[in-house]
Design a protein around this motif. Sequence first.
Motif, short mmCIF file in Angstrom:
data_model
loop_
_atom_site.label_atom_id
_atom_site.label_comp_id
_atom_site.label_asym_id
_atom_site.label_seq_id
_atom_site.Cartn_x
_atom_site.Cartn_y
_atom_site.Cartn_z
N LEU A 1 0.86 -1.18 0.00
CA LEU A 1 0.00 0.00 0.00
C LEU A 1 0.89 1.23 0.00
N ILE A 2 0.82 2.04 -1.07
CA ILE A 2 1.63 3.26 -1.14
C ILE A 2 0.74 4.47 -0.90
N ASN A 3 1.37 5.55 -0.44
CA ASN A 3 0.63 6.80 -0.16
C ASN A 3 -0.56 6.55 0.75
N ALA A 4 -0.39 5.62 1.70
CA ALA A 4 -1.50 5.26 2.60
C ALA A 4 -2.06 6.52 3.26
N ASN A 5 -3.37 6.67 3.21
CA ASN A 5 -3.99 7.88 3.76
C ASN A 5 -5.06 7.50 4.77
N ILE A 6 -4.63 7.00 5.91
CA ILE A 6 -5.55 6.58 6.96
C ILE A 6 -5.64 7.70 7.99
N HIS A 7 -6.59 8.60 7.78
CA HIS A 7 -6.74 9.73 8.69
C HIS A 7 -7.64 9.33 9.86
N PHE B 1 4.12 -4.37 2.91
CA PHE B 1 4.66 -3.05 3.21
C PHE B 1 3.54 -2.02 3.14
N ILE B 2 3.59 -1.06 4.08
CA ILE B 2 2.67 0.08 4.06
C ILE B 2 3.52 1.33 4.05
N LEU B 3 3.47 2.08 2.95
CA LEU B 3 4.27 3.29 2.79
C LEU B 3 3.38 4.51 2.99
N THR B 4 3.74 5.34 3.95
CA THR B 4 2.90 6.49 4.31
C THR B 4 3.56 7.80 3.89
N PRO B 5 2.75 8.83 3.60
CA PRO B 5 3.31 10.12 3.20
C PRO B 5 3.84 10.94 4.37
N SER B 6 3.47 10.59 5.60
CA SER B 6 3.88 11.40 6.75
C SER B 6 3.87 10.57 8.03
N SER C 1 1.11 -2.23 15.65
CA SER C 1 2.47 -1.79 15.38
C SER C 1 3.19 -2.85 14.57
N ARG C 2 3.69 -2.45 13.41
CA ARG C 2 4.40 -3.37 12.54
C ARG C 2 5.66 -2.70 12.01
N HIS C 3 6.69 -3.48 11.77
CA HIS C 3 7.94 -2.93 11.27
C HIS C 3 7.83 -2.51 9.80
N ASN C 4 6.78 -2.94 9.14
CA ASN C 4 6.67 -2.68 7.70
C ASN C 4 5.92 -1.39 7.37
N ILE C 5 5.68 -0.53 8.36
CA ILE C 5 5.04 0.77 8.13
C ILE C 5 6.16 1.81 8.01
N ILE C 6 6.34 2.36 6.81
CA ILE C 6 7.50 3.20 6.53
C ILE C 6 7.05 4.55 5.97
N VAL C 7 7.63 5.63 6.49
CA VAL C 7 7.35 6.98 5.97
C VAL C 7 8.25 7.21 4.75
N THR C 8 7.66 7.37 3.58
CA THR C 8 8.43 7.56 2.34
C THR C 8 8.10 8.87 1.65
N GLY C 9 7.09 9.61 2.12
CA GLY C 9 6.63 10.78 1.39
C GLY C 9 5.55 10.38 0.38
N ASP C 10 4.99 11.36 -0.26
CA ASP C 10 3.87 11.13 -1.18
C ASP C 10 4.38 11.15 -2.62
N SER C 11 4.26 10.04 -3.32
CA SER C 11 4.75 9.94 -4.70
C SER C 11 3.98 10.85 -5.65
N ARG C 12 2.79 11.29 -5.24
CA ARG C 12 2.01 12.20 -6.10
C ARG C 12 2.76 13.50 -6.35
N PHE C 13 3.57 13.92 -5.36
CA PHE C 13 4.30 15.18 -5.48
C PHE C 13 5.30 15.12 -6.64
N ASN C 14 5.93 13.97 -6.80
CA ASN C 14 6.88 13.82 -7.92
C ASN C 14 6.18 13.99 -9.25
N GLN C 15 4.98 13.44 -9.34
CA GLN C 15 4.21 13.53 -10.58
C GLN C 15 3.79 14.98 -10.84
N ILE C 16 3.42 15.68 -9.78
CA ILE C 16 3.00 17.08 -9.92
C ILE C 16 4.16 17.93 -10.44
#
Length: 361
Positions: free
Chosen positions: A61-67, A90-95, A107-122
């Motif tokens: 899951l990329i850009n996970a947005n679980i508010h 893997f769960i990649l979060t924007p923040s 709590s899982r070790h596979n939750i990683i803050v990577t930033g939002d890939s949408r920004f690169n596209q913008i």
Amino acid sequence: IYNKENQNTIVDAVCYQPFDIIWLSNYFFKSINPEKYIITRHDIWPNHIMTASNMGVTCILINANIHKHSIWMKRYFQSLTKIIFRGFNFILTPSSRIKNNIEKLFSRHNIIVTGDSRFNQIIKRYNKNIKLLPDSYHKSNNIIFGSIDCMDEDFIFTALKELYINGDKDLDDKQQKLIFVPHEVDTITINRLLKKLEQYLFTSKLYSSLADNANDSANVLIIDKVGLLADLYRYSKVAYVGGGFSRGVHSVIEPAVYNVYIGFGPNIEMLDEAKLLKQKGQLDVRLLGRGTVWLDTGTFQSLMQANQYVQVIEERQGRKIGCIEEAAYRMGYINKAQLLDIAEPLRKSGYGEYLVKLANS
């Protein structure tokens, strides 16, 4: 979008994902036999995820947005959420904010803050400087209403009525143009906008009818094609981003890269960049006036709460909320006799009785 992506040369195949039904999920994943299953943001389909995970497919899951207001965070959903999210490798979060929300569930070790890939596209689209409109649009001060829905329209047209009393004439005097980009470009939405604009004395044109002529333009342009909004913001001085009066505001980064003034509704919880703007003091949050109530109906629970709220107010105050006949009567658009005519076929209902009582008060 499918027709556009089907012409994309960087992929081998394009298809629709099937409905989230267990036997369709099994058939889909057995047919394509993927090594990895990558989904983004809100596209969390329980049967697809669990089916892929059980087949040994790596699920990401990329850009996970679980508010915090997400359905996956609701107490009555948390047990199911834990089962589904364990299917992700893997769960990649924007923040960190989103990561912390997910870690409240488990709590899982596979939750990683990577930033939002949408920004690169913008940024990539910004650098391409794609021409979408005739040159005449660079000579006027344009306001874009981007990714708007019917909830936004109520606020937009109320403002337009005050700013441009004479419609086209006022736009010409101020050397301004309006560009509407609805979230959905179906026939019903487009026709609704055309009708409202005509009612407010605006002459409008569809994007699909624009000629290649550099001087071709319209005081009001309606974009009836998907996938253009991010590039259209370059033509604006002011951008209103839709969704903030319904489920949640859409991307505010897309207009921000063009350094334009940005406005949107109050529902910003689901968008990291909107909350960041608020934290940095670059977002002016204005409270709705006394007597105004914001009701979120994005989930079944919040819809029920809104229904109960409206019921209590109407019963205690003895007045109907959103009664268009009453509004028309009090503003002088219809008289007492006309109001009674409208009420007559409704007399057996509480609504009809209310209108009769209003006419005789």
